[in-house]
Design a protein around this motif. Structure first.
Motif, PDB file in Angstrom:
ATOM      1  N   TYR A 213     -52.505  41.851  52.538  1.00 34.29           N
ATOM      2  CA  TYR A 213     -51.653  41.793  53.726  1.00 34.29           C
ATOM      3  C   TYR A 213     -50.306  42.459  53.484  1.00 34.29           C
ATOM      4  CZ  TYR A 213     -54.818  38.457  55.977  1.00 34.29           C
ATOM      5  OH  TYR A 213     -55.906  37.857  56.568  1.00 34.29           O
ATOM      6  N   ALA A 214     -49.906  42.619  52.223  1.00 36.96           N
ATOM      7  CA  ALA A 214     -48.583  43.188  51.943  1.00 36.96           C
ATOM      8  C   ALA A 214     -48.577  43.843  50.573  1.00 36.96           C
ATOM      9  CB  ALA A 214     -47.517  42.094  51.998  1.00 36.96           C
ATOM     10  N   ALA A 215     -47.668  44.801  50.433  1.00 36.16           N
ATOM     11  CA  ALA A 215     -47.406  45.390  49.120  1.00 36.16           C
ATOM     12  C   ALA A 215     -46.571  44.410  48.312  1.00 36.16           C
ATOM     13  CB  ALA A 215     -46.660  46.710  49.280  1.00 36.16           C
ATOM     14  N   PRO A 216     -46.786  44.314  47.016  1.00 33.20           N
ATOM     15  CA  PRO A 216     -46.035  43.340  46.212  1.00 33.20           C
ATOM     16  C   PRO A 216     -44.527  43.576  46.211  1.00 33.20           C
ATOM     17  CG  PRO A 216     -47.329  44.818  44.821  1.00 33.20           C
ATOM     18  CD  PRO A 216     -47.783  45.051  46.218  1.00 33.20           C
ATOM     19  N   ASP A 217     -44.090  44.819  46.459  1.00 31.81           N
ATOM     20  CA  ASP A 217     -42.651  45.111  46.468  1.00 31.81           C
ATOM     21  C   ASP A 217     -42.096  45.203  47.887  1.00 31.81           C
ATOM     22  OD1 ASP A 217     -43.963  47.423  47.183  1.00 31.81           O
ATOM     23  OD2 ASP A 217     -42.715  48.757  45.967  1.00 31.81           O
ATOM     24  N   ARG A 218     -42.837  44.657  48.880  1.00 33.35           N
ATOM     25  CA  ARG A 218     -42.365  44.741  50.277  1.00 33.35           C
ATOM     26  C   ARG A 218     -42.498  43.386  50.981  1.00 33.35           C
ATOM     27  NH1 ARG A 218     -44.452  49.658  53.577  1.00 33.35           N
ATOM     28  NH2 ARG A 218     -42.315  49.632  54.345  1.00 33.35           N
ATOM     29  N   VAL A 219     -42.223  42.319  50.247  1.00 29.91           N
ATOM     30  CA  VAL A 219     -42.309  40.970  50.806  1.00 29.91           C
ATOM     31  C   VAL A 219     -40.906  40.434  51.054  1.00 29.91           C
ATOM     32  CG1 VAL A 219     -43.103  38.600  50.449  1.00 29.91           C
ATOM     33  CG2 VAL A 219     -44.487  40.519  49.619  1.00 29.91           C
ATOM     34  N   ALA A 220     -40.663  39.988  52.286  1.00 32.85           N
ATOM     35  CA  ALA A 220     -39.413  39.318  52.644  1.00 32.85           C
ATOM     36  C   ALA A 220     -39.720  37.866  52.970  1.00 32.85           C
ATOM     37  CB  ALA A 220     -38.755  40.006  53.842  1.00 32.85           C
ATOM     38  N   ALA A 221     -38.778  36.977  52.694  1.00 33.08           N
ATOM     39  CA  ALA A 221     -38.920  35.553  52.994  1.00 33.08           C
ATOM     40  C   ALA A 221     -37.742  35.112  53.846  1.00 33.08           C
ATOM     41  CB  ALA A 221     -38.998  34.737  51.714  1.00 33.08           C
ATOM     42  N   TYR A 222     -38.005  34.148  54.741  1.00 36.25           N
ATOM     43  CA  TYR A 222     -36.988  33.746  55.714  1.00 36.25           C
ATOM     44  C   TYR A 222     -37.060  32.233  55.915  1.00 36.25           C
ATOM     45  CZ  TYR A 222     -34.668  33.524  60.346  1.00 36.25           C
ATOM     46  OH  TYR A 222     -33.855  33.217  61.396  1.00 36.25           O
ATOM     47  N   GLY A 223     -35.892  31.585  55.873  1.00 37.27           N
ATOM     48  CA  GLY A 223     -35.802  30.166  56.163  1.00 37.27           C
ATOM     49  C   GLY A 223     -34.382  29.778  56.486  1.00 37.27           C
ATOM     50  N   GLY A 224     -34.225  28.685  57.225  1.00 40.72           N
ATOM     51  CA  GLY A 224     -32.897  28.224  57.608  1.00 40.72           C
ATOM     52  C   GLY A 224     -32.738  26.727  57.443  1.00 40.72           C
ATOM     53  N   SER A 225     -31.516  26.275  57.168  1.00 40.87           N
ATOM     54  CA  SER A 225     -31.186  24.875  56.977  1.00 40.87           C
ATOM     55  C   SER A 225     -31.965  24.335  55.779  1.00 40.87           C
ATOM     56  CB  SER A 225     -31.485  24.082  58.262  1.00 40.87           C
ATOM     57  OG  SER A 225     -30.860  22.826  58.237  1.00 40.87           O
ATOM     58  N   ALA A 226     -32.850  23.340  55.965  1.00 37.80           N
ATOM     59  CA  ALA A 226     -33.683  22.915  54.841  1.00 37.80           C
ATOM     60  C   ALA A 226     -34.619  24.041  54.414  1.00 37.80           C
ATOM     61  CB  ALA A 226     -34.485  21.671  55.209  1.00 37.80           C
ATOM     62  N   GLY A 227     -34.931  24.957  55.334  1.00 42.03           N
ATOM     63  CA  GLY A 227     -35.668  26.156  54.957  1.00 42.03           C
ATOM     64  C   GLY A 227     -34.831  27.086  54.103  1.00 42.03           C
ATOM     65  N   GLY A 228     -33.502  26.960  54.201  1.00 41.90           N
ATOM     66  CA  GLY A 228     -32.612  27.700  53.312  1.00 41.90           C
ATOM     67  C   GLY A 228     -32.643  27.146  51.901  1.00 41.90           C
ATOM     68  N   LEU A 229     -32.827  25.834  51.778  1.00 37.47           N
ATOM     69  CA  LEU A 229     -33.089  25.242  50.466  1.00 37.47           C
ATOM     70  C   LEU A 229     -34.342  25.867  49.866  1.00 37.47           C
ATOM     71  CD1 LEU A 229     -33.085  23.049  48.199  1.00 37.47           C
ATOM     72  CD2 LEU A 229     -34.262  21.564  49.832  1.00 37.47           C
ATOM     73  N   LEU A 230     -35.376  25.999  50.683  1.00 34.63           N
ATOM     74  CA  LEU A 230     -36.615  26.654  50.244  1.00 34.63           C
ATOM     75  C   LEU A 230     -36.333  28.064  49.748  1.00 34.63           C
ATOM     76  CD1 LEU A 230     -39.771  26.929  50.171  1.00 34.63           C
ATOM     77  CD2 LEU A 230     -39.632  27.562  52.593  1.00 34.63           C
ATOM     78  N   MET A 231     -35.518  28.818  50.481  1.00 36.94           N
ATOM     79  CA  MET A 231     -35.202  30.190  50.069  1.00 36.94           C
ATOM     80  C   MET A 231     -34.461  30.207  48.727  1.00 36.94           C
ATOM     81  SD  MET A 231     -36.520  32.124  52.379  1.00 36.94           S
ATOM     82  CE  MET A 231     -37.824  30.871  52.421  1.00 36.94           C
ATOM     83  N   GLY A 232     -33.513  29.273  48.569  1.00 38.08           N
ATOM     84  CA  GLY A 232     -32.782  29.221  47.309  1.00 38.08           C
ATOM     85  C   GLY A 232     -33.666  28.850  46.140  1.00 38.08           C
ATOM     86  N   ALA A 233     -34.624  27.936  46.389  1.00 37.93           N
ATOM     87  CA  ALA A 233     -35.511  27.499  45.313  1.00 37.93           C
ATOM     88  C   ALA A 233     -36.468  28.608  44.891  1.00 37.93           C
ATOM     89  CB  ALA A 233     -36.294  26.262  45.753  1.00 37.93           C
ATOM     90  N   ILE A 234     -37.089  29.302  45.859  1.00 37.45           N
ATOM     91  CA  ILE A 234     -38.068  30.330  45.486  1.00 37.45           C
ATOM     92  C   ILE A 234     -37.396  31.531  44.841  1.00 37.45           C
ATOM     93  CG2 ILE A 234     -39.690  29.589  47.279  1.00 37.45           C
ATOM     94  CD1 ILE A 234     -38.859  32.217  48.799  1.00 37.45           C
ATOM     95  N   SER A 235     -36.156  31.819  45.232  1.00 40.31           N
ATOM     96  CA  SER A 235     -35.476  32.966  44.626  1.00 40.31           C
ATOM     97  C   SER A 235     -35.063  32.660  43.195  1.00 40.31           C
ATOM     98  CB  SER A 235     -34.265  33.391  45.462  1.00 40.31           C
ATOM     99  OG  SER A 235     -33.332  32.337  45.584  1.00 40.31           O
ATOM    100  N   ASN A 236     -34.861  31.371  42.866  1.00 32.42           N
ATOM    101  CA  ASN A 236     -34.640  30.986  41.474  1.00 32.42           C
ATOM    102  C   ASN A 236     -35.943  30.973  40.682  1.00 32.42           C
ATOM    103  OD1 ASN A 236     -31.838  30.601  41.495  1.00 32.42           O
ATOM    104  ND2 ASN A 236     -32.015  28.473  42.165  1.00 32.42           N
ATOM    105  N   MET A 237     -37.005  30.475  41.303  1.00 33.50           N
ATOM    106  CA  MET A 237     -38.269  30.260  40.611  1.00 33.50           C
ATOM    107  C   MET A 237     -39.105  31.531  40.473  1.00 33.50           C
ATOM    108  SD  MET A 237     -39.232  26.678  42.542  1.00 33.50           S
ATOM    109  CE  MET A 237     -40.851  26.500  41.804  1.00 33.50           C
ATOM    110  N   ALA A 238     -39.056  32.408  41.485  1.00 31.45           N
ATOM    111  CA  ALA A 238     -39.929  33.588  41.489  1.00 31.45           C
ATOM    112  C   ALA A 238     -39.225  34.782  42.122  1.00 31.45           C
ATOM    113  CB  ALA A 238     -41.226  33.276  42.246  1.00 31.45           C
ATOM    114  N   PRO A 239     -38.081  35.196  41.569  1.00 33.49           N
ATOM    115  CA  PRO A 239     -37.311  36.274  42.211  1.00 33.49           C
ATOM    116  C   PRO A 239     -38.053  37.603  42.264  1.00 33.49           C
ATOM    117  CG  PRO A 239     -36.474  35.837  40.007  1.00 33.49           C
ATOM    118  CD  PRO A 239     -37.456  34.748  40.314  1.00 33.49           C
ATOM    119  N   ASP A 240     -38.978  37.810  41.351  1.00 28.78           N
ATOM    120  CA  ASP A 240     -39.691  39.082  41.301  1.00 28.78           C
ATOM    121  C   ASP A 240     -40.738  39.216  42.398  1.00 28.78           C
ATOM    122  OD1 ASP A 240     -40.946  36.938  39.888  1.00 28.78           O
ATOM    123  OD2 ASP A 240     -42.421  38.374  39.112  1.00 28.78           O
ATOM    124  N   LYS A 241     -41.063  38.133  43.090  1.00 23.97           N
ATOM    125  CA  LYS A 241     -42.105  38.176  44.115  1.00 23.97           C
ATOM    126  C   LYS A 241     -41.547  38.523  45.501  1.00 23.97           C
ATOM    127  CE  LYS A 241     -44.920  34.720  41.695  1.00 23.97           C
ATOM    128  NZ  LYS A 241     -45.950  35.660  41.215  1.00 23.97           N
TER     129      LYS A 241
END
Length: 717
Positions: A549-577
């Motif tokens: 469904y996507a190229a490995p170097d063309r993935v964007a993630a989006y979240g807000g409020s508690a979804g922003g917590l999700l964004m902060g966590a995944i960028s710490n845990m898997a920034p290369d993805k």
């Protein structure tokens, strides 16, 4: 394949670097943490050094986004061109009037109006009239455009018409902090009364005498709902008596009238417990407890046809069931099962009618409406797509065979139907108009199931333009939330069309912490199992990339409020993805915020995140808190947004997060931080301003994903 990515010119403005000031954050059991940017917190929003920093960050965004301004404008114009500017809501009938809201072309705010019922006046005819210049017979309740004139921010949170149809009470907010002021208007004369009640929530209920209004007063510091008061029109609000005061800061509070209009109810609710009080609307002098609060017992009740109908998780009904009780009930001992609990069906709500009930349910991560007739027969409202959202719409009058419900999907614009439960006839009342030639048949939606690392099956809703090929070259925007048991159902977005038309795939990951799969899905994504939310999201990304469904170097993630917590966590845990992270009003400083009971919402949420005054919760929260887990590594490109007046996630959380991230990030992708200096948790007020903010964020993302040009070619190179 070659893809050209937008880069910022070398001579662009440099990012600001706020000062570091030593500060120790202490836990009750002796744990300590250093927070060098704690000084950015100013509850009065007056610190010149702090404001200068936020303005410098905004200036940096302006400089960095200058090259993408034409793309931002193009995306904004595309979005606005799809919107019918003189649109209106579907009118609903109540006490002899048809009520609706309508927009006028070129204006930002709604006009709330009504028309008296009569020959030739119904929902369809009023909608047709609303599309014309002449609103014959209309009575304007509130022209929000006029009320908002000259204000940087303005919002009407709630309004209620008195039982005799003559008076209007409404609550407005002028800074986005959700601290409302109640005002009163005489609908016969147009006069606005001098009575004004400040510092309240947007929750209003009239008594039967047409002069007494019940409202909820907020704590001025924590902004928590604290007291129910009653105001008699024409008296001094300072003298308004307290009807009920909640001492436990872990409970929210709300007020309402029952379905049969017989009672006024006060509902206090925490994450794991509820308690309701009721009083006759004709004489609301004394409130009676329906059932005393008990930890881990949740319930909500409505009164109709001489009995209470109660949705509850009592007695092990984790997915909730429906019970009944006599009108004078004061104990759970009176409750009798009506609709039994099921392990595979989550009961979300119920609407009561003469002769039948409409039950909102959820099964296999999809919503459905079940019609249960008084004779015991039942049937389900049908849906036509593999992934959709369906729910009960406005049904204020119970004496009708016509059930109104809403339907939408990632390709189908918001639609309102009426179903005759006696004959089976279905009427289309309205489908959200989408201008500019939008054709839903040119887009495809699907539902896939992704295996999580622990064996759970995660539902994912997808949409893309017809002709899309799963060849691993496309760009993907993956959205998630995963907190509070909030279900992120697949609904149509007028903004996402601009992404789909550029060849992008849009995916909603229905991760644990939401309630799409029932109550256990929520329980498995909170407290000491919160990390399931983050790993679920990452596992969905891995699956979608592997499935093409996507190229490995063309993935964007989006979240807000508690979804922003999700964004902060995944960028710490898997920034290369992830190539891009879009994070709006993010909850990223979990431990410090949850240690401070003076911050709005903190005490209400101990049963969501845990109480960090207890070491086991402190340690677990500290292990994933985005601010505390930033490290020296290369991070994705990020666009972080906040509102200075946000009362839910305070501006200083993302401000501190961005400042520390700038110190530690070893990557070269841009990090932008935009503060809305006039707005709160929901951004700027006004119909089109939100689209300007979304367009800026999307332009940033498109530039990073190689879609800053015409889009389609770049996406398939």
């Amino acid at each position: 394949m070659t893809t050209s990515f937008h880069t910022v010119a070398a001579d662009a403005a440099q990012p600001p670097h706020p000062a570091k000031k030593p500060h120790t954050v202490k836990a009750p059991f002796g744990a300590q943490r250093q927070d060098e940017y704690y000084w950015l917190r100013d509850d009065k929003r007056e610190n010149p050094e702090m404001l200068a920093y936020l303005k410098a960050e905004n200036a940096y965004v302006d400089a960095q986004m200058a090259a993408l301004k034409p793309l931002e404008d193009k995306v904004y114009n595309e979005i606005v061109a799809r919107i019918k500017q003189d649109d209106s809501s579907v009118p609903y009938r109540e006490r002899g009037y048809w009520y609706y809201g309508r927009f006028e072309a070129g204006k930002d705010y709604l006009v709330y109006g009504r028309r008296k019922d009569g020959a030739g006046v119904d929902a369809v005819s009023i909608q047709q009239a609303n599309g014309a210049a002449d609103f014959a017979g209309e009575q304007v309740l509130l022209d929000v455009n006029a009320l908002a004139a000259g204000k940087d921010y303005y919002s009407v949170g709630d309004w209620e018409v008195s039982p005799d149809n003559n008076l209007l009470a409404y609550a407005d907010d002028t800074n986005g902090r959700r601290q409302y002021t109640i005002r009163f208007k005489n609908l016969a004369t147009g006069e606005t009364y001098a009575d004004a009640i400040a510092g309240v929530s947007a929750n209003l209920v009239w008594a039967d005498d047409n002069k007494t209004l019940f409202y909820v007063e907020n704590d001025p510091e924590t902004l928590l709902t604290k007291r129910v008061k009653k105001h008699v029109l024409g008296t001094d609000p300072k003298l308004d008596p307290v009807v009920y005061e909640e001492k436990d800061d872990s409970f929210y509070m709300g007020i309402d009238r029952t379905r049969d209009d017989r009672y006024i109810v006060i509902h206090v609710s925490s994450t794991v417990s509820d308690e309701m009080r009721y009083a006759p609307a004709a004489d609301p002098s004394r409130f009676t407890v329906l059932a005393p609060r008990t930890r881990d017992v949740e319930y909500g009740a409505d009164h109709f046809d001489g009995r209470w109908v109660i949705r509850t998780n009592a007695d092990g009904a984790t997915n909730f069931k429906l019970v009944t009780a006599p009108s004078a009930s004061t104990s759970r001992k009176d409750w009798k099962d009506w609709v039994a609990h099921r392990d595979d069906v989550f009961v979300e709500g119920v609407e009561l009618f003469d002769g039948y009930a409409a039950i909102a349910e959820r099964s296999d991560a999809l919503e459905r409406v079940r019609i249960l007739k008084n004779d015991g027969k039942d049937e389900y409202v049908k849906a036509d797509e593999p992934a959709y959202s369906m729910g009960l719409d406005a049904n204020p009058e119970p004496g009708t065979p016509w059930l109104r419900y809403s339907y939408t999907s990632l390709t189908t614009p918001a639609t309102v139907y009426e179903l005759n439960v006696q004959t089976g006839e279905r009427r289309l009342l309205k489908r959200q108009p989408v201008l500019g030639g939008y054709d839903p048949s040119q887009y495809v939606t699907e539902r896939v199931w992704v295996p999580a690392r622990d064996g759970a099956r995660i539902p994912v809703s997808l949409v893309y333009k017809k002709g899309f090929r799963k060849d691993g070259t496309a760009a993907l925007l993956q959205y998630g939330y995963g907190s509070y048991g909030a279900s992120m159902d697949p609904g149509f977005s007028v903004t996402n069309v601009s992404l789909l038309d550029r060849g992008m795939v849009y995916a909603i990951a229905h991760i644990r912490g939401g309630q799409e799969m029932g109550r256990k899905w929520y329980d498995d994504g909170k407290l000491l199992r919160k990390k399931n939310t983050f790993t679920d999201f990452i596992d969905v990304t891995d699956y979608l990339v592997k499935a093409g469904y996507a190229a490995p170097d063309r993935v964007a993630a989006y979240g807000g409020s508690a979804g922003g917590l999700l964004m902060g966590a995944i960028s710490n845990m898997a920034p290369d993805k992830y190539r891009v992270i879009l994070s709006q009003v993010p909850f990223v400083d979990v431990v410090t915020t949850m240690l401070d009971a003076s911050i709005p919402l903190t005490t209400n949420e101990y049963d969501e995140w845990g109480n960090p005054e207890q070491k086991k919760y402190y340690d677990y929260m500290l292990s994933y808190s985005p601010y505390d887990n930033l490290s020296k590594q290369a991070y994705p490109a990020m666009f972080v947004g906040t509102g200075l007046w946000d009362s839910q996630v305070q501006y200083f959380e993302p401000a501190k997060y961005v400042a520390r991230l700038r110190d530690l990030n070893t990557g070269k992708h841009p990090l932008l931080f935009r503060t809305n200096m006039e707005g709160g948790h929901s951004g700027k007020s006004g119909r089109f301003r939100q689209y300007r903010e979304r367009s800026e964020m999307f332009a940033f993302m498109l530039g990073q994903l190689g879609l800053a040009g015409d889009g389609t070619a770049a996406a398939t190179q």
